[in-house]
Design an enzyme around this catalytic site. Structure first.
Site, PDB file in Angstrom:
ATOM      1  N   MET A 122       0.832  -1.209   0.000  1.00 34.10           N
ATOM      2  CA  MET A 122       0.000   0.000   0.000  1.00 34.10           C
ATOM      3  C   MET A 122       0.869   1.262   0.000  1.00 34.10           C
ATOM      4  O   MET A 122       0.375   2.365   0.260  1.00 34.10           O
ATOM      5  CB  MET A 122      -0.937   0.006   1.204  1.00 34.10           C
ATOM      6  N   GLY A 123       2.161   1.087  -0.287  1.00 37.60           N
ATOM      7  CA  GLY A 123       3.027   2.255  -0.423  1.00 37.60           C
ATOM      8  C   GLY A 123       3.491   2.832   0.909  1.00 37.60           C
ATOM      9  O   GLY A 123       3.364   2.209   1.949  1.00 37.60           O
ATOM     10  N   GLN A 155       5.716 -11.455   7.278  1.00 37.48           N
ATOM     11  CA  GLN A 155       5.228 -12.116   8.496  1.00 37.48           C
ATOM     12  C   GLN A 155       4.645 -11.087   9.470  1.00 37.48           C
ATOM     13  O   GLN A 155       3.899 -11.419  10.370  1.00 37.48           O
ATOM     14  CB  GLN A 155       6.401 -12.886   9.122  1.00 37.48           C
ATOM     15  N   LYS A 156       4.973  -9.808   9.245  1.00 41.51           N
ATOM     16  CA  LYS A 156       4.392  -8.726  10.061  1.00 41.51           C
ATOM     17  C   LYS A 156       2.875  -8.847  10.102  1.00 41.51           C
ATOM     18  O   LYS A 156       2.250  -8.641  11.127  1.00 41.51           O
ATOM     19  CB  LYS A 156       4.824  -7.383   9.461  1.00 41.51           C
ATOM     20  N   HIS A 164       9.108  -3.311   3.474  1.00 43.65           N
ATOM     21  CA  HIS A 164       8.689  -3.512   2.083  1.00 43.65           C
ATOM     22  C   HIS A 164       9.914  -3.826   1.203  1.00 43.65           C
ATOM     23  O   HIS A 164       9.871  -4.701   0.334  1.00 43.65           O
ATOM     24  CB  HIS A 164       8.036  -2.240   1.529  1.00 43.65           C
TER      25      HIS A 164
HETATM   26  P1  AMP Z   1       1.397  -2.854   3.490  1.00 42.69           P
HETATM   27  O1  AMP Z   1       1.945  -1.805   2.579  1.00 42.69           O
HETATM   28  O2  AMP Z   1       1.391  -2.450   4.929  1.00 42.69           O
HETATM   29  O3  AMP Z   1       0.083  -3.417   3.014  1.00 42.69           O
HETATM   30  O4  AMP Z   1       2.422  -4.064   3.429  1.00 42.69           O
HETATM   31  C1  AMP Z   1       2.794  -4.657   2.215  1.00 42.69           C
HETATM   32  C2  AMP Z   1       3.595  -5.897   2.494  1.00 42.69           C
HETATM   33  O5  AMP Z   1       4.763  -5.559   3.250  1.00 42.69           O
HETATM   34  C3  AMP Z   1       2.812  -6.944   3.326  1.00 42.69           C
HETATM   35  O6  AMP Z   1       3.097  -8.229   2.851  1.00 42.69           O
HETATM   36  C4  AMP Z   1       3.365  -6.718   4.704  1.00 42.69           C
HETATM   37  O7  AMP Z   1       3.274  -7.849   5.546  1.00 42.69           O
HETATM   38  C5  AMP Z   1       4.814  -6.373   4.402  1.00 42.69           C
HETATM   39  N1  AMP Z   1       5.401  -5.641   5.523  1.00 42.69           N
HETATM   40  C6  AMP Z   1       4.921  -4.529   6.128  1.00 42.69           C
HETATM   41  N2  AMP Z   1       5.699  -4.171   7.168  1.00 42.69           N
HETATM   42  C7  AMP Z   1       6.697  -5.091   7.232  1.00 42.69           C
HETATM   43  C8  AMP Z   1       7.816  -5.277   8.095  1.00 42.69           C
HETATM   44  N3  AMP Z   1       8.084  -4.467   9.113  1.00 42.69           N
HETATM   45  N4  AMP Z   1       8.635  -6.322   7.853  1.00 42.69           N
HETATM   46  C9  AMP Z   1       8.377  -7.183   6.818  1.00 42.69           C
HETATM   47  N5  AMP Z   1       7.341  -7.061   5.978  1.00 42.69           N
HETATM   48  C10 AMP Z   1       6.507  -6.030   6.171  1.00 42.69           C
END
Ligand code: AMP
Length: 281
Positions: free
Chosen positions: A30-31, A148-149, A37
């Site tokens: 989601m940027g 895994q977050k 990321h």
């Molecule tokens: P989001 O932009 O928050 O939807 O996250 C996109 C992807 O990045 C998802 O697969 C999340 O689980 C991963 N992600 C977000 N934060 C972390 C983090 N701190 N460590 C590893 N992966 C992450």
């Protein structure tokens, strides 16, 4: 690196890649990109010929009183991170491109989505599964990378891919943390300096759980109490859940035996944060 915003442009780029028989690794986001990321993109870079990332704040995974409007956005920064991580194609659609008027088809995984975050965020995973399915159909990746977050999201996507025989390998990647232990999240930008400090109770409570398990404690109620007490030391914290579940089925467990996912959701002020750790008894 090419940036595309329209479905047709993305399809054209993917067609070229497929015509050359190249493998595709896909990272949906989601940027407001951070090192978490980036770690997914770097892993994808190592394991595939072509890396595709998407940056899309997906409106249908937000509840009516959630932070869709406020969610942080920074296209320029995101493009730079994608470039540094070695992405080849970045897809940045408008909401109207993904959900044109009349859109009415949804993907729903039952059971797994009714616990943990799903209990507090009805419809959230339906929104996630729908957008991820549409993105998978557009990108047609060999492998897709998830953090895994968002442990529940990872389990739900794995189940969806298996149940619907989507034929995509789902790669789970470790949580990337700040030096003091806070799990990286785009939503950390909402925190004031004081809240940022208080937010450490999430990772600290998981460390408490891990330490207790290492010292032989197996009783979930006892560990949970210790965690809840610690979270309570942060004055702006309101606890949503501390749960102990099987990492795949997400069914609750009462004893630490084998691998157990310890998952927490806490509001610090107005900001809802999640974190988790797998412990082994
Ligand atoms: P989001 O932009 O928050 O939807 O996250 C996109 C992807 O990045 C998802 O697969 C999340 O689980 C991963 N992600 C977000 N934060 C972390 C983090 N701190 N460590 C590893 N992966 C992450």
């Amino acid at each position: 690196m090419v940036t595309v915003r329209k479905l047709e442009d993305l399809k054209r780029e993917i067609k070229k890649v497929k015509a050359n028989n190249l493998s595709i690794g896909f990272v949906p986001t989601m940027g407001y990109l951070h090192d978490g990321h980036k770690s997914l993109m770097e892993r994808a870079r190592k394991e595939n010929d072509v890396v595709v990332a998407s940056i899309f704040v997906n409106p249908i995974q937000f509840g009516p009183n959630e932070d869709y409007e406020e969610y942080p956005r920074d296209e320029e920064h995101d493009a730079k991170v994608c470039m540094e991580a070695g992405c080849d194609i970045v897809f940045m659609p408008q909401a109207s491109e993904m959900y044109p008027d009349g859109f009415c088809t949804y993907v729903e995984v039952s059971g797994l989505t009714e616990v943990l975050c799903g209990a507090a965020r009805p419809g959230h995973f339906k929104g996630v599964c729908t957008v991820v399915t549409k993105l998978f159909n557009l990108v047609r990746p060999d492998k897709a990378y998830f953090g895994q977050k968002d442990a529940q999201q990872l389990a739900v996507i794995r189940k969806m891919v298996s149940d619907l025989a989507l034929g995509i390998e789902i790669v789970g990647c470790p949580i990337v943390r700040e030096a003091d232990g806070l799990a990286m999240s785009s939503r950390n930008s909402y925190l004031s300096a004081d809240e940022r400090q208080q937010a450490l109770v999430l990772s600290q409570s998981l460390n408490i759980a891990e330490k207790l398990v290492r010292h032989g404690v197996r009783d979930v109620t006892y560990i949970r109490n210790e965690m809840v007490n610690h979270i309570g030391t942060a004055k702006s914290a309101s606890l949503e859940y501390v749960d102990f579940v099987d990492p795949n089925s997400l069914m609750p467990v009462e004893k630490i035996e084998g691998e157990v996912l310890v998952a927490v959701a806490v509001k610090i002020g107005k900001t809802r944060l999640i974190d988790n750790k797998v412990v082994t008894g």
